[in-house]
Design an enzyme around this catalytic site. Structure first.
Site, mmCIF file in Angstrom:
data_model
loop_
_atom_site.group_PDB
_atom_site.id
_atom_site.type_symbol
_atom_site.label_atom_id
_atom_site.label_comp_id
_atom_site.label_asym_id
_atom_site.label_seq_id
_atom_site.Cartn_x
_atom_site.Cartn_y
_atom_site.Cartn_z
ATOM 1 N N GLU A 185 13.565 -4.593 -4.279
ATOM 2 C CA GLU A 185 12.480 -4.801 -5.219
ATOM 3 C C GLU A 185 12.910 -4.522 -6.659
ATOM 4 O OE1 GLU A 185 8.409 -2.794 -6.384
ATOM 5 O OE2 GLU A 185 9.023 -2.278 -4.358
ATOM 6 N N SER B 123 1.243 3.598 -3.310
ATOM 7 C CA SER B 123 0.673 4.649 -4.167
ATOM 8 C C SER B 123 -0.712 5.076 -3.704
ATOM 9 C CB SER B 123 0.568 4.149 -5.610
ATOM 10 O OG SER B 123 1.832 3.856 -6.115
ATOM 11 N N GLY C 161 0.832 -1.205 0.000
ATOM 12 C CA GLY C 161 0.000 0.000 0.000
ATOM 13 C C GLY C 161 0.863 1.250 0.000
ATOM 14 N N SER D 104 -1.945 -4.703 -6.076
ATOM 15 C CA SER D 104 -2.144 -5.989 -6.754
ATOM 16 C C SER D 104 -2.588 -7.031 -5.736
ATOM 17 C CB SER D 104 -0.844 -6.463 -7.405
ATOM 18 O OG SER D 104 -0.266 -5.425 -8.136
#
Lengths: 339, 394
Positions: free
Chosen positions: B258, B141, B139, B173
């Site tokens: 990432e 954006s 969480g 997502s």
């Protein structure tokens, strides 16, 4: 980087950095330093006057040579001609050596040869010119040859050599030819990776110094984005070439893994060369396009070297052939290894 | 050179060798994947780490010890090295296997909990992550905060025993399947002098009262993305991740992990494999130009893998090669689209989103997913800004 390779890197950087790369032709003073420090024949065995270092060490030295636009036949002497002579059991002449390719008329007894060899690197400065003709290694004494000067795009000697007379010859095993080609491609790819670093470094420095519209041009995002793209290309060339040197150390030049890694290295470094040279020139503006500016020393080498020892088209075709002959199930193992 | 050249910062860390046991592990994973495919359990797909949600497959990986590999055994993990995890991950992605269910949890939630989580948080979530039974989202954006993450407006207000979250997160997502996510929220008023201060991370369980999850269909209509709305959602103090106010530091250290993984250049690899399958043995496959195009793609891919592995090695030894990670992601995500261009131009097989599987379907999915490749995890333009800073330009 290990302590040893850090030391080697510093040594190479200081030697190449001190040399005057803005002249053309063979740099005899630089060569003398390279011989004194054992860098001239870095990977060759001791009985060939070499330092018996690994290709990972050669990678450090050759990228430094490329970065500094060194005027010396290091790849030719150490990775190609010297190795070939040693493989054939022919004593190595002192001094810089070079490798020729082409067709010659060789007598059945291999004591005489005749013909013209084109684009022989550094021939005018070489103490020995070596070539592989079939399974025979030939060594020519430059004093008995007719040499006409020529150059590549970077004004490095690529001479025409007319052979007519006696040669020293000895046979080698069949696989030597394939290994020789890989050695040349790996060496050239490492030089390319170094020259790409040199061009990027010059462009980054210039972008920080050149003021337009009231600020250094490197403050503009448009310029930053281009330099970042060039940096990615430099990183890819560096990763592919240093990996290939390690694979050659681990598996030897006869291994399929080395052939793939070298093909990847030359292809990737060759692709990076064009992008990095273009961006470095674009960032420099008109001054980089002049003879007075040093940028040309690395960018002309990028343009010359990407086509030498096999262009990216040639090496990519070799990879593509291996991939398409192997089929889909062999693709990923080719990249990540077969356990 | 007459002028001393500027020495560049290291653009790629030194090469690494995979540990000896990697070869055995790789063979095990390949044998498992081959058996799954022979059973018809799934068909290789493009962009599986976004779209390939398959909880059966994820649990099977957990059962085999291939999730939460770097998590210590006391928390249900396997105490393996990040390079071991790298081997498993790249094999799964190369095969186009459905890895979306565990993707976020395995890649970053586990390592982040080990780094910043409390004992209680670790015990609560890590065993489930390693078993492939607990799924997470991200969480970060918000509707008005994309690349400019420091501008998040989700508000965390201190209340008795915890915090109350109010705001909206987007592009999450898998939130509609996941159990929890890490939410970045503003826990102190915005300070224009230090925009990175006053942010905190919270572990939000997605079935908590006041959480609403709504689909944001992709351009294909597929439901992967979600909007997650918080209306005074209570988060106990025990579910604050790391330190209150240190959210920015924590989130950016998460991003380093990432950005350089194999998912940044393998999203379209199943399409490349399918292209080779279609071309091999045909007259088109014997054309020199075709071979050059395929060879060039494979060379770029092999170089990217070297870069990514070198960064994995550096991360393992405790370095944070942010610059190298940014160039790898920029290059790798562009490569993913270069595969699509080659696939379109080397074969005259039109993309077909309605096909069950095979080349036409892979090509369709790849084309329709491509816009995401160079956006997620930091747009390529933002990454190049990071590179420019690393080069000393800003």
């Amino acid at each position: 980087m290990t302590d040893t390779s850090k030391e080697l890197s510093e040594l190479a950087e200081s030697i190449f950095g001190d040399a005057d790369s803005s002249e053309t032709g063979f740099d005899a003073a630089l060569w003398e330093s390279l011989e004194q420090t054992g860098l001239a024949r870095l990977t060759l065995p001791a009985d060939a006057g070499g330092s018996e270092a690994e290709f990972a060490d050669a990678a450090v030295v050759l990228t430094a040579a490329g970065r500094n636009a060194a005027r010396a036949p290091l790849v030719e002497t150490d990775l190609q001609a010297g190795w070939l002579l040693h493989a054939a059991g022919i004593p190595l002449p002192d001094g810089p050596l070079t490798l020729a390719t082409g067709d010659l008329d060789v007598t059945r007894t291999v004591t005489r040869a005749a013909g013209t060899l084109h684009r022989v690197p550094w021939a005018r400065a070489a103490a020995g010119i070596v070539m592989l003709a079939g399974d025979q290694v030939l060594l020519f004494d430059p004093a008995a040859l007719t040499i006409t000067d020529g150059t590549n795009l970077a004004e490095e000697p690529r001479d025409t050599v007319v052979v007519e007379g006696e040669v020293t010859a000895a046979g080698v095993e069949e696989h030597v030819g394939a290994q020789l080609r890989l050695r040349g491609a790996l060496g050239r790819a490492l030089l390319l990776a170094g020259a790409a670093e040199g061009a990027l470094a010059a462009a980054v420095r210039y972008a920080g110094e050149r003021v337009q519209f009231g600020r250094p041009i490197g403050r503009f995002q448009a310029v930053q984005q281009q330099l970042a793209i060039a940096a990615a290309e430099v990183a890819a060339a560096s990763a592919a070439t240093s990996a290939a040197a390690r694979v050659a150390d681990a598996d030897g030049f006869g291994a399929a893994s080395t052939r793939f890694a070298v093909a990847v290295a030359k292809t990737r470094a060759g692709e990076a060369a064009g992008v990095v040279a273009r961006i470095a020139h674009q960032v420099h503006g008109a001054i980089g396009f002049t003879r007075e500016h040093d940028l040309r020393l690395v960018t002309t080498r990028l343009w010359a070297w990407r086509d030498e020892d096999g262009s990216e088209a040639e090496w990519a075709e070799l990879i593509g052939t291996e991939v398409l002959d192997g089929g889909p199930d062999a693709l990923w193992p080719l990249i990540a290894g077969a356990p | 050179m007459t002028q001393t050249p500027t020495r560049l910062p290291a653009l790629v860390p030194p090469p690494v060798e995979l540990p000896p046991r990697a070869a055995t592990l790789r063979a095990e994973v390949r044998a498992f994947l081959a058996a799954e495919r022979a059973d018809g359990a799934w068909a290789p797909r493009a962009d599986v780490w976004l779209s390939g949600w398959d909880e059966r497959f994820t649990k099977e990986l957990g059962r085999r010890g291939w999730l939460g590999m770097t998590i210590p055994t006391e928390y249900g993990g396997h105490g393996a090295s990040p390079l071991d995890r790298y081997v498993v991950t790249e094999e799964l992605l190369a095969a186009g296997a459905p890895v979306a269910a565990h993707w976020v949890a395995d890649r970053q939630i586990g390592p982040t909990l080990m780094r910043f989580g409390t004992e209680e948080q670790r015990r609560k979530f890590l065993p489930g992550i390693a078993a492939g039974e607990v799924y997470f989202g991200i969480g970060m954006s918000e509707p008005d905060s994309g690349s400019d993450l420091a501008s998040v407006r989700t508000k965390a207000e201190k209340v008795d025993g915890g915090w109350e979250l109010t705001g909206t997160k987007v592009w999450t997502s898998g939130a509609h399947h996941a159990h929890a996510f890490f939410a970045l929220a503003r826990s102190a008023p915005r300070d224009e002098q230090n925009r990175h201060a006053g942010l905190s991370q919270f572990i939000v369980e997605l079935d908590a009262p006041g959480v609403q999850i709504r689909p944001i269909p992709l351009l294909t209509g597929a439901h992967d993305f979600n909007e997650v709305v918080f209306d005074h959602v209570f988060i106990p103090d025990t579910m604050v991740l790391g330190e209150v106010g240190a959210g920015w530091h924590q989130v950016t250290s998460e991003l380093a992990f990432e950005r350089s993984g194999p998912e940044r250049f393998l999203s379209t690899f199943p399409l490349l494999t399918a292209l080779v399958a279609e071309l091999a043995g045909t007259s088109a496959g014997h054309d020199a130009g075709t071979r050059r195009a395929v060879g060039s793609l494979v060379a770029r891919l092999a170089a990217l893998r070297r870069m990514s592995l070198a960064i994995a090695g550096a991360l393992e030894s405790g370095a944070a090669p942010e610059l190298a990670a940014a160039v790898t992601k920029d290059l790798g995500t562009r490569f993913e689209s270069e595969v699509i261009d080659a696939a379109r131009l080397l074969l005259a097989i039109p993309p077909d989103p309605g096909a069950e599987s095979g080349y036409a379907r892979l090509l369709a999915d790849a084309v329709l997913h491509a816009p995401g490749f160079t956006l997620r995890g930091g747009t390529n333009e933002v990454l190049r800004g990071i590179v420019a800073r690393g080069l000393g330009l800003r």
